[in-house]
Design an enzyme around this catalytic site. Sequence first.
Site, PDB file in Angstrom:
ATOM      1  N   ARG A 197      -7.831   1.052  -2.023  1.00  0.00           N
ATOM      2  CA  ARG A 197      -7.731  -0.577  -2.244  1.00  0.00           C
ATOM      3  C   ARG A 197      -6.499  -0.980  -1.665  1.00  0.00           C
ATOM      4  O   ARG A 197      -6.739  -2.199  -0.956  1.00  0.00           O
ATOM      5  CB  ARG A 197      -8.015  -0.678  -3.701  1.00  0.00           C
ATOM      6  CG  ARG A 197      -9.178  -0.396  -4.256  1.00  0.00           C
ATOM      7  CD  ARG A 197     -10.317  -1.350  -3.631  1.00  0.00           C
ATOM      8  NE  ARG A 197     -11.441  -1.001  -4.293  1.00  0.00           N
ATOM      9  CZ  ARG A 197     -12.600  -0.755  -3.596  1.00  0.00           C
ATOM     10  NH1 ARG A 197     -12.488  -0.387  -2.160  1.00  0.00           N
ATOM     11  NH2 ARG A 197     -13.758  -0.213  -4.308  1.00  0.00           N
TER      12      ARG A 197
ATOM     13  N   GLU B 113      -7.248  -1.164   2.148  1.00  0.00           N
ATOM     14  CA  GLU B 113      -8.172  -2.238   2.290  1.00  0.00           C
ATOM     15  C   GLU B 113      -7.549  -3.583   2.183  1.00  0.00           C
ATOM     16  O   GLU B 113      -7.896  -4.155   2.967  1.00  0.00           O
ATOM     17  CB  GLU B 113      -9.465  -2.064   1.044  1.00  0.00           C
ATOM     18  CG  GLU B 113     -10.589  -3.200   1.113  1.00  0.00           C
ATOM     19  CD  GLU B 113     -11.418  -2.912   0.027  1.00  0.00           C
ATOM     20  OE1 GLU B 113     -12.668  -2.938   0.476  1.00  0.00           O
ATOM     21  OE2 GLU B 113     -11.014  -2.976  -1.072  1.00  0.00           O
TER      22      GLU B 113
ATOM     23  N   SER C  47      10.458  -4.867   7.865  1.00  0.00           N
ATOM     24  CA  SER C  47      11.192  -3.328   7.869  1.00  0.00           C
ATOM     25  C   SER C  47      10.369  -2.781   6.778  1.00  0.00           C
ATOM     26  O   SER C  47      10.286  -3.475   5.518  1.00  0.00           O
ATOM     27  CB  SER C  47      12.349  -3.291   7.878  1.00  0.00           C
ATOM     28  OG  SER C  47      12.858  -2.132   7.625  1.00  0.00           O
TER      29      SER C  47
END
Length: 180
Positions: free
Chosen positions: A98, A101, A124
Amino acid sequence: MSSRFSTLGAAGKAALVRRLLAAKEISGLSFDAIAARTSTTNLYAAQIFHGQAQATPRMAAALHETVPGISSDDLEQLQRSPVRTSDAHLASDPTVYRFQEAVNLYAASLKAVINEKCGDGIMSAIDMYSRVDVVKGVHGEDRVVVTLSGKFLPHIEQLEHLDTSKGVTPATTTLPSKSK
């Protein structure tokens, strides 16, 4: 310490992580509690226990006091630069999936907003503070808040007179004079 860099292979690192997590389990402390006692963020404490961050001598001493089950050898190993790798099997974990995703879904928009606010550059992942918190939503549900506070690193115009890769420092370099 014999070496500043970890010489652990994948199996050695996995064994180290198992020992660290076993010591954490025996201590009964959560990552939040360890973070509070070591003056770090909860995610940084988790990174240490997963072999993804190098412990400073201060952190090693704090861990020794906070989680006494960690051996001296493991505390020494934690102070070496870790080999940061990802576990291919971890990518199939639903929580990890997830996160991937979410980043993939919002990547273009995140980049656009960062660039709009800061200019051409990146956030960064090395100079980053990160933490996980839980807040209540408007319907009383638990909502996970992941904060990633990374330093902005601008892309630079690569000017010849500032190029130190040739062994010439900018302090001794003069700009070419312009003819009129």
